[in-house]
Write a protein that holds these residues in place. Sequence first.
Motif, PDB file in Angstrom:
ATOM      1  N   PHE A  93     -10.057 -89.926  62.389  1.00 61.46           N
ATOM      2  CA  PHE A  93      -9.425 -88.786  61.742  1.00 61.46           C
ATOM      3  C   PHE A  93      -9.736 -88.740  60.247  1.00 61.46           C
ATOM      4  N   SER A  94      -9.741 -87.516  59.708  1.00 59.13           N
ATOM      5  CA  SER A  94      -9.746 -87.320  58.261  1.00 59.13           C
ATOM      6  C   SER A  94      -8.721 -86.240  57.942  1.00 59.13           C
ATOM      7  N   TYR A  95      -8.413 -86.075  56.642  1.00 56.43           N
ATOM      8  CA  TYR A  95      -7.315 -85.200  56.232  1.00 56.43           C
ATOM      9  C   TYR A  95      -7.742 -84.319  55.061  1.00 56.43           C
ATOM     10  N   ALA A  96      -7.115 -83.133  54.991  1.00 55.90           N
ATOM     11  CA  ALA A  96      -7.391 -82.185  53.911  1.00 55.90           C
ATOM     12  C   ALA A  96      -6.095 -81.506  53.527  1.00 55.90           C
ATOM     13  N   GLU A  97      -5.974 -81.150  52.243  1.00 60.25           N
ATOM     14  CA  GLU A  97      -4.776 -80.461  51.784  1.00 60.25           C
ATOM     15  C   GLU A  97      -4.744 -79.042  52.328  1.00 60.25           C
ATOM     16  N   ASP A  98      -3.548 -78.570  52.650  1.00 63.26           N
ATOM     17  CA  ASP A  98      -3.355 -77.227  53.210  1.00 63.26           C
ATOM     18  C   ASP A  98      -3.690 -76.164  52.181  1.00 63.26           C
ATOM     19  N   GLU A  99      -4.597 -75.239  52.535  1.00 61.87           N
ATOM     20  CA  GLU A  99      -4.924 -74.126  51.658  1.00 61.87           C
ATOM     21  C   GLU A  99      -4.876 -72.788  52.389  1.00 61.87           C
ATOM     22  N   ALA A 100      -4.621 -72.826  53.688  1.00 68.08           N
ATOM     23  CA  ALA A 100      -4.708 -71.578  54.449  1.00 68.08           C
ATOM     24  C   ALA A 100      -3.487 -71.319  55.323  1.00 68.08           C
ATOM     25  N   GLY A 101      -2.408 -72.041  55.094  1.00 68.72           N
ATOM     26  CA  GLY A 101      -1.178 -71.748  55.820  1.00 68.72           C
ATOM     27  C   GLY A 101      -1.045 -72.416  57.160  1.00 68.72           C
ATOM     28  N   ARG A 102      -2.038 -73.165  57.598  1.00 68.83           N
ATOM     29  CA  ARG A 102      -1.930 -73.889  58.864  1.00 68.83           C
ATOM     30  C   ARG A 102      -1.600 -75.347  58.557  1.00 68.83           C
ATOM     31  N   THR A 103      -0.685 -75.923  59.323  1.00 71.08           N
ATOM     32  CA  THR A 103      -0.259 -77.294  59.059  1.00 71.08           C
ATOM     33  C   THR A 103      -0.308 -78.120  60.337  1.00 71.08           C
ATOM     34  N   ASP A 104      -0.930 -79.305  60.242  1.00 73.76           N
ATOM     35  CA  ASP A 104      -0.908 -80.265  61.337  1.00 73.76           C
ATOM     36  C   ASP A 104       0.073 -81.394  61.074  1.00 73.76           C
ATOM     37  N   LEU A 105       0.403 -81.597  59.782  1.00 68.32           N
ATOM     38  CA  LEU A 105       1.186 -82.763  59.397  1.00 68.32           C
ATOM     39  C   LEU A 105       1.824 -82.507  58.036  1.00 68.32           C
ATOM     40  N   TYR A 106       3.072 -82.919  57.871  1.00 72.88           N
ATOM     41  CA  TYR A 106       3.767 -82.802  56.584  1.00 72.88           C
ATOM     42  C   TYR A 106       3.789 -84.162  55.899  1.00 72.88           C
ATOM     43  N   LEU A 107       3.377 -84.193  54.630  1.00 74.00           N
ATOM     44  CA  LEU A 107       3.483 -85.393  53.811  1.00 74.00           C
ATOM     45  C   LEU A 107       4.481 -85.080  52.705  1.00 74.00           C
ATOM     46  N   VAL A 108       5.593 -85.827  52.664  1.00 77.47           N
ATOM     47  CA  VAL A 108       6.749 -85.406  51.878  1.00 77.47           C
ATOM     48  C   VAL A 108       7.193 -86.505  50.908  1.00 77.47           C
ATOM     49  N   ASN A 109       7.481 -86.090  49.667  1.00 79.58           N
ATOM     50  CA  ASN A 109       8.097 -86.972  48.688  1.00 79.58           C
ATOM     51  C   ASN A 109       9.576 -87.090  49.048  1.00 79.58           C
ATOM     52  N   ALA A 110       9.962 -88.198  49.670  1.00 78.99           N
ATOM     53  CA  ALA A 110      11.326 -88.341  50.180  1.00 78.99           C
ATOM     54  C   ALA A 110      12.347 -88.524  49.068  1.00 78.99           C
ATOM     55  N   ASP A 111      11.889 -88.759  47.835  1.00 84.79           N
ATOM     56  CA  ASP A 111      12.801 -88.883  46.694  1.00 84.79           C
ATOM     57  C   ASP A 111      13.094 -87.534  46.050  1.00 84.79           C
ATOM     58  N   HIS A 112      12.523 -86.474  46.597  1.00 83.70           N
ATOM     59  CA  HIS A 112      12.671 -85.116  46.050  1.00 83.70           C
ATOM     60  C   HIS A 112      13.589 -84.338  46.992  1.00 83.70           C
ATOM     61  N   ALA A 113      14.823 -84.079  46.539  1.00 85.70           N
ATOM     62  CA  ALA A 113      15.837 -83.471  47.413  1.00 85.70           C
ATOM     63  C   ALA A 113      15.403 -82.112  47.940  1.00 85.70           C
ATOM     64  N   GLN A 114      14.793 -81.282  47.078  1.00 85.46           N
ATOM     65  CA  GLN A 114      14.389 -79.950  47.523  1.00 85.46           C
ATOM     66  C   GLN A 114      13.284 -80.041  48.574  1.00 85.46           C
ATOM     67  N   ALA A 115      12.378 -81.008  48.393  1.00 82.47           N
ATOM     68  CA  ALA A 115      11.306 -81.179  49.380  1.00 82.47           C
ATOM     69  C   ALA A 115      11.869 -81.568  50.740  1.00 82.47           C
ATOM     70  N   MET A 116      12.880 -82.421  50.744  1.00 79.38           N
ATOM     71  CA  MET A 116      13.497 -82.816  52.008  1.00 79.38           C
ATOM     72  C   MET A 116      14.226 -81.634  52.653  1.00 79.38           C
ATOM     73  N   ALA A 117      14.827 -80.786  51.825  1.00 83.53           N
ATOM     74  CA  ALA A 117      15.481 -79.582  52.352  1.00 83.53           C
ATOM     75  C   ALA A 117      14.436 -78.637  52.953  1.00 83.53           C
TER      76      ALA A 117
END
Length: 285
Positions: free
Chosen positions: A43-67
């Motif tokens: 597998f390889s990975y790329a940042e989302d630029e077109a609105g399609r998502t296979d996987l979320y990578l989240v800063n768990a220390d950021h309350a708004q991101a978790m929301a």
Amino acid sequence: MNASSAESGPQQFVVELLGFNDGEKSLLASTFRLTGRRPHSPFSYAEDEAGRTDLYLVNADHAQAMAELRLRGPNLYCPAVLIGGDDGQPWPVVDRPIHWSRLFDTLDKVMLVALDRRASRKSESSDSSMARRRTDLPRLAPVAPARPVRRESVLVVDDSTTVRAFMRSRLTPFRFDVDYAANGETAIDMARAKSYTCIFLDVLMPGIDGYEVCKRLKSEPKTQATAVVMLSSKSSPLDKLRGNWSGCDAYLGKPVEENELLATIARFLPSARRVVNAMLGTEQP
């Protein structure tokens, strides 16, 4: 970038980043570009630029991101990986500072599980379509609701929050029903009240030790069939012999070696066997 299946090279997945600042996003994007060059990685990975998502990578220390993550509703087919703190979310966590190989090993594992789930769903959908084509009935007959898939239950018993967090990160991708206990007395009560497929049991704990816990579990009809895997920093032949005397099914030394843990999961938790064998490259032909 959209996920694409190139004729050669690793399969690429789109990652949506939540809660990272511009500098962190730039660093992650640069690192993603290198993932296609990793040896022996599918597998390889790329940042989302077109609105399609296979996987979320989240800063768990950021309350708004978790929301925002909760609003997006990650699931078995489009999972999430958390960076930093863990507030009890049912997704694997990669600690800070980020160890890049550990991050991408985690991404690979959750996507391998997601692909397995997607393939199962596609197969079920295909079977359903074929059944409809074979019938001449103008309307589909009522179908009984499918039985829910039984999730295997796991109990992790360890007084160390670090070890419990480590085991959570390794078990979460397989979607087991996982409970935790910090001492032997609590573990025995939990095992009597609920049927577990496998118990990962620390040896050295406050109160009764793991050897005694295992003896009691293996002596009771309700719990004797449960697989008990001992975890201990004491791994001499004598310690392992004591584990065998107490009735344990396997004995793993701490720190737990990841491939050994995965092989143990495959041995005692059959629902994960196919995925683990694929991870370890031991799939049967």
